[in-house]
Design a protein around this motif. Structure first.
Motif, short mmCIF file in Angstrom:
data_model
loop_
_atom_site.label_atom_id
_atom_site.label_comp_id
_atom_site.label_asym_id
_atom_site.label_seq_id
_atom_site.Cartn_x
_atom_site.Cartn_y
_atom_site.Cartn_z
N THR A 1 25.35 7.37 -33.62
CA THR A 1 25.35 6.72 -35.05
C THR A 1 24.45 7.30 -35.86
OG1 THR A 1 24.29 5.06 -34.11
CG2 THR A 1 26.79 4.78 -34.28
N TYR B 1 28.99 14.36 -23.42
CA TYR B 1 28.15 13.59 -23.65
C TYR B 1 27.33 14.07 -24.98
CZ TYR B 1 24.08 10.42 -22.53
OH TYR B 1 23.04 9.81 -22.52
N VAL B 2 26.66 14.75 -24.87
CA VAL B 2 25.52 15.06 -26.16
C VAL B 2 25.85 16.63 -26.37
CG1 VAL B 2 23.40 14.92 -27.09
CG2 VAL B 2 24.23 13.23 -25.90
N ILE C 1 29.93 -1.69 -22.62
CA ILE C 1 28.71 -2.23 -22.68
C ILE C 1 28.93 -3.58 -22.40
CG2 ILE C 1 26.92 -2.97 -24.53
CD1 ILE C 1 27.52 -0.35 -26.17
N ILE D 1 20.07 -10.90 -13.87
CA ILE D 1 19.36 -10.21 -14.72
C ILE D 1 19.75 -10.04 -16.23
CG2 ILE D 1 18.28 -7.98 -15.51
CD1 ILE D 1 18.51 -7.33 -12.38
N HIS E 1 18.03 -8.94 -19.24
CA HIS E 1 17.48 -8.19 -20.39
C HIS E 1 17.66 -6.50 -20.05
CE1 HIS E 1 15.60 -11.72 -21.68
NE2 HIS E 1 15.14 -12.04 -20.31
C1 LIG Z 1 21.43 -7.71 -19.46
C2 LIG Z 1 22.04 -6.17 -19.58
C3 LIG Z 1 22.54 -5.65 -20.58
C4 LIG Z 1 22.99 -4.52 -20.43
C5 LIG Z 1 23.59 -3.70 -21.84
C6 LIG Z 1 22.59 -3.46 -22.84
C7 LIG Z 1 22.93 -2.69 -24.13
C8 LIG Z 1 23.35 -1.13 -23.81
C9 LIG Z 1 23.68 -0.44 -25.23
C10 LIG Z 1 24.08 0.80 -24.88
C11 LIG Z 1 23.08 1.82 -24.65
C12 LIG Z 1 23.35 3.17 -24.42
C13 LIG Z 1 22.24 4.16 -24.38
C14 LIG Z 1 22.66 5.55 -24.01
O1 LIG Z 1 23.52 5.98 -23.14
S1 LIG Z 1 22.49 6.68 -25.55
C15 LIG Z 1 23.74 7.93 -25.63
C16 LIG Z 1 25.18 7.61 -25.82
N1 LIG Z 1 26.03 8.78 -25.70
C17 LIG Z 1 26.33 9.87 -26.41
O2 LIG Z 1 25.79 10.03 -27.53
C18 LIG Z 1 27.25 10.72 -26.03
C19 LIG Z 1 28.40 11.24 -27.01
N2 LIG Z 1 29.18 9.83 -27.84
C20 LIG Z 1 29.99 9.37 -27.00
O3 LIG Z 1 30.17 9.31 -25.88
C21 LIG Z 1 30.45 7.97 -27.99
O4 LIG Z 1 30.13 8.44 -29.38
C22 LIG Z 1 29.83 6.57 -27.59
C23 LIG Z 1 30.19 6.24 -26.32
C24 LIG Z 1 28.41 6.68 -27.82
C25 LIG Z 1 30.48 5.65 -28.52
O5 LIG Z 1 31.69 5.61 -28.49
P1 LIG Z 1 32.78 5.63 -29.78
O6 LIG Z 1 32.22 6.69 -30.79
O7 LIG Z 1 33.99 6.08 -29.44
O8 LIG Z 1 32.62 4.25 -30.42
P2 LIG Z 1 33.46 3.00 -30.13
O9 LIG Z 1 34.78 2.94 -31.13
O10 LIG Z 1 33.78 3.08 -28.59
O11 LIG Z 1 32.57 1.69 -30.55
C26 LIG Z 1 31.66 1.71 -31.87
C27 LIG Z 1 30.68 0.76 -31.47
O12 LIG Z 1 29.70 1.25 -30.55
C28 LIG Z 1 28.49 1.29 -31.20
N3 LIG Z 1 27.70 2.46 -30.55
C29 LIG Z 1 27.92 3.69 -30.60
N4 LIG Z 1 27.15 4.54 -29.92
C30 LIG Z 1 26.38 3.69 -29.46
C31 LIG Z 1 25.27 3.72 -28.61
N5 LIG Z 1 24.50 4.86 -28.27
N6 LIG Z 1 24.57 2.63 -28.31
C32 LIG Z 1 24.90 1.51 -28.43
N7 LIG Z 1 26.04 1.34 -29.23
C33 LIG Z 1 26.73 2.29 -29.75
C34 LIG Z 1 28.71 1.50 -32.47
O13 LIG Z 1 27.59 0.90 -33.29
C35 LIG Z 1 30.12 0.51 -32.81
O14 LIG Z 1 29.45 -0.88 -32.78
P3 LIG Z 1 29.28 -1.68 -34.26
O15 LIG Z 1 28.55 -0.55 -35.11
O16 LIG Z 1 30.82 -1.84 -34.66
O17 LIG Z 1 28.73 -3.07 -33.84
#
Ligand SMILES: CCCCCCCCCCCCCC(=O)SCCNC(=O)CCNC(=O)[C@H](O)C(C)(C)COP(=O)(O)OP(=O)(O)OC[C@H]1O[C@@H](n2cnc3c(N)ncnc32)[C@H](O)[C@@H]1OP(=O)(O)O
Length: 460
Positions: free
Chosen positions: A28, A104-105, A188, A200, A202
């Motif tokens: 983003t 991926y990237v 997510i 867990i 966080h």
């Molecule tokens: C307690 C345990 C908790 C565990 C979970 C903790 C959180 C983990 C969070 C993840 C940490 C990841 C760490 C890494 O791996 S960072 C690496 C991310 N991967 C890439 O950049 C690879 C190339 N890009 C893609 O594969 C896609 O564009 C991705 C998969 C990134 C999005 O797919 P797509 O482009 O088809 O989008 P959508 O229509 O499905 O979804 C759109 C929504 O997703 C939100 N979005 C987009 N990119 C990210 C991003 N990097 N982190 C968090 N959120 C992200 C976006 O703001 C929007 O939400 P909102 O704006 O409407 O609110």
């Protein structure tokens, strides 16, 4: 410097930046930050708002128990299914490699892509206490094709004085043809469910794009080691009135390391390294508490890498400095993650290394904000990372990348690291924390050598 030259230099930096962007491309990052309530998904999640004035640090949600969490996975469209990607099965590890290599990237014109080897992915995903259940894939039911992935590994974090049992989230990826269909939020939510089921609550994650709300922001920097090749690949132009030879000579380094007692890290050193590392890391405000087993994994590699005949083939390279009395005074490490060059270039790969963890006794005895201690530390880091340049060059690395995290701003300028355009934002899930310095001067956008960074985690 003339305007032309400045412009050419800027262009060169941008181009070089595309070699080392890591996570900032294709996310983003190009979008301007919206208000939290405009993030349709993130506004529903336990993360701080941009505008929030943080009063105290701690969890955002009320304490739950695993019993409060649904047993079944988040529903998917009927043509898709949840799967575990078994990293112990080479065929499945290869499918993940394929997905990441192609989706991926990459840089903006799709001419460069990460080449995550199976070896790298196994190391990154099978750290101590890893769980199969946290290597989550989505397959097309009919064809079995892997089209999306997200992963978690367990980490014990320290945020200032608090220890927080967490996970690190990485390798979120959706196949290009399935983009913008809201699959990422489902991935997510599903990984959150699986992690919560293990009690867990966080997570730490990072990315180049701004979402609510970074706890810290660091900047990418790069240090060309093989300017000639970068130029031939078409990634780097020549600044006005500069020849290729002049640029090569600017970035030329000696062939031998300078620090006496520098040698590869061995498992027998781990006890001493751990004591040094724990002391060194504790000055940061965000860091991971490594067990000795974790330190072994992250610094020496997994068993497969440790058993390699040719240690140069390891993706993680670690070195120590041992003095005459047998004390370990320093350690330093870097990992290797090449880019594949597409579109029929003479070069097929750009070898990129990333500075990883390090620690030194230099300046440790005094307070970290003591000017004398800082001088000693700076001098030592210039020597230590200066030697890393030589070691990386020996491994035919073309560019060494580093963030402005840790104490890096003390040596970046002296060792000719250029400021990149890309930023890496660090995030905490379900944890409110005061902002943490990222090593960038907020006024000028340049290295902050005075405050430095208090980020002590390095994410792959
Ligand atoms: C307690 C345990 C908790 C565990 C979970 C903790 C959180 C983990 C969070 C993840 C940490 C990841 C760490 C890494 O791996 S960072 C690496 C991310 N991967 C890439 O950049 C690879 C190339 N890009 C893609 O594969 C896609 O564009 C991705 C998969 C990134 C999005 O797919 P797509 O482009 O088809 O989008 P959508 O229509 O499905 O979804 C759109 C929504 O997703 C939100 N979005 C987009 N990119 C990210 C991003 N990097 N982190 C968090 N959120 C992200 C976006 O703001 C929007 O939400 P909102 O704006 O409407 O609110």
């Amino acid at each position: 410097m003339s305007d032309d030259k400045k412009q050419s230099l800027q262009k060169l930096q941008q181009l070089l930046q595309s070699l080392q962007v890591g996570q900032q491309v294709n996310e983003t990052s190009s979008l301007p930050p919206k208000r939290k309530d405009e993030y349709k998904f993130w506004r529903t999640q336990p993360v701080a708002s941009f505008e929030e004035k943080i009063q105290s640090e701690g969890p955002i949600e009320e304490r739950k128990t695993p019993a409060d969490i649904p047993d079944s996975p988040i529903p998917l469209l009927s043509s898709f299914e949840w799967v575990i990607v078994d990293m112990e099965d080479d065929h499945q590890a290869d499918q993940l490699y394929e997905l990441l290599c192609n989706h991926y990237v990459e840089d903006k014109d799709s001419s460069l892509r990460f080449q995550y080897s199976q070896r790298f992915l196994k190391w990154a995903l099978k750290s101590p206490r890893w769980k199969k259940d946290w290597h989550v894939g989505v397959r097309v039911k009919e064809s079995g094709k892997l089209v999306a992935f997200i992963s978690a590994i367990p980490v014990n974090l320290s945020v200032r004085e608090k220890k927080i049992e967490s996970v690190e989230i990485n390798f979120l990826c959706v196949h290009k043809q399935l983009r913008s269909k809201r699959l990422a939020p489902i991935l997510i939510k599903e990984i959150t469910r699986r992690v919560n089921k293990c009690d867990i609550w966080h997570a730490l994650y990072s990315g180049g794009g701004v979402i609510p709300t970074p706890v810290s922001t660091c900047r990418y920097t790069h240090r060309p080691l093989n300017f000639g090749k970068l130029y031939e690949c078409g990634f780097s132009g020549l600044p006005h009135n500069t020849t290729k030879e002049q640029m090569i000579s600017r970035y030329t380094i000696g062939s031998s390391t300078k620090l006496p007692g520098l040698r590869p890290l061995e498992s027998k050193d781990l006890g001493k390294v751990k004591v040094l590392f724990d002391t060194f890391q504790s000055k940061y405000e965000l860091y991971q508490n490594f067990t000795t087993e974790e330190l072994e994994h992250w610094l020496l590699g997994d068993k497969e890498q440790q058993n390699l005949q040719n240690q140069n083939e390891k993706v993680i390279q670690s070195f120590v400095v041992e003095n005459d009395s047998g004390e370990i005074t320093d350690f330093v490490s870097f990992y290797i993650l090449p880019f594949g060059v597409l579109q029929g270039n003479v070069h097929k790969t750009v070898n990129v290394a990333y500075l990883f963890y390090y620690a030194t006794t230099a300046g440790l005895k005094k307070l970290s904000d003591d000017a004398e201690a800082t001088k000693v530390l700076k001098h030592r880091l210039i020597e230590l990372v200066g030697d890393v340049l030589v070691l990386a060059k020996r491994l035919e690395i073309d560019v060494l990348n580093a963030l402005t995290s840790q104490d890096n701003t003390l040596f970046l300028q002296d060792l000719k690291f250029g400021l990149g355009d890309g930023y890496l934002h660090f995030y905490l899930f379900n944890y409110r924390a005061f902002p943490i310095d990222g090593g960038i001067d907020k006024e000028t956008g340049k290295f902050d050598e005075v405050r430095r960074s208090k980020v002590g985690v390095v994410m792959l």
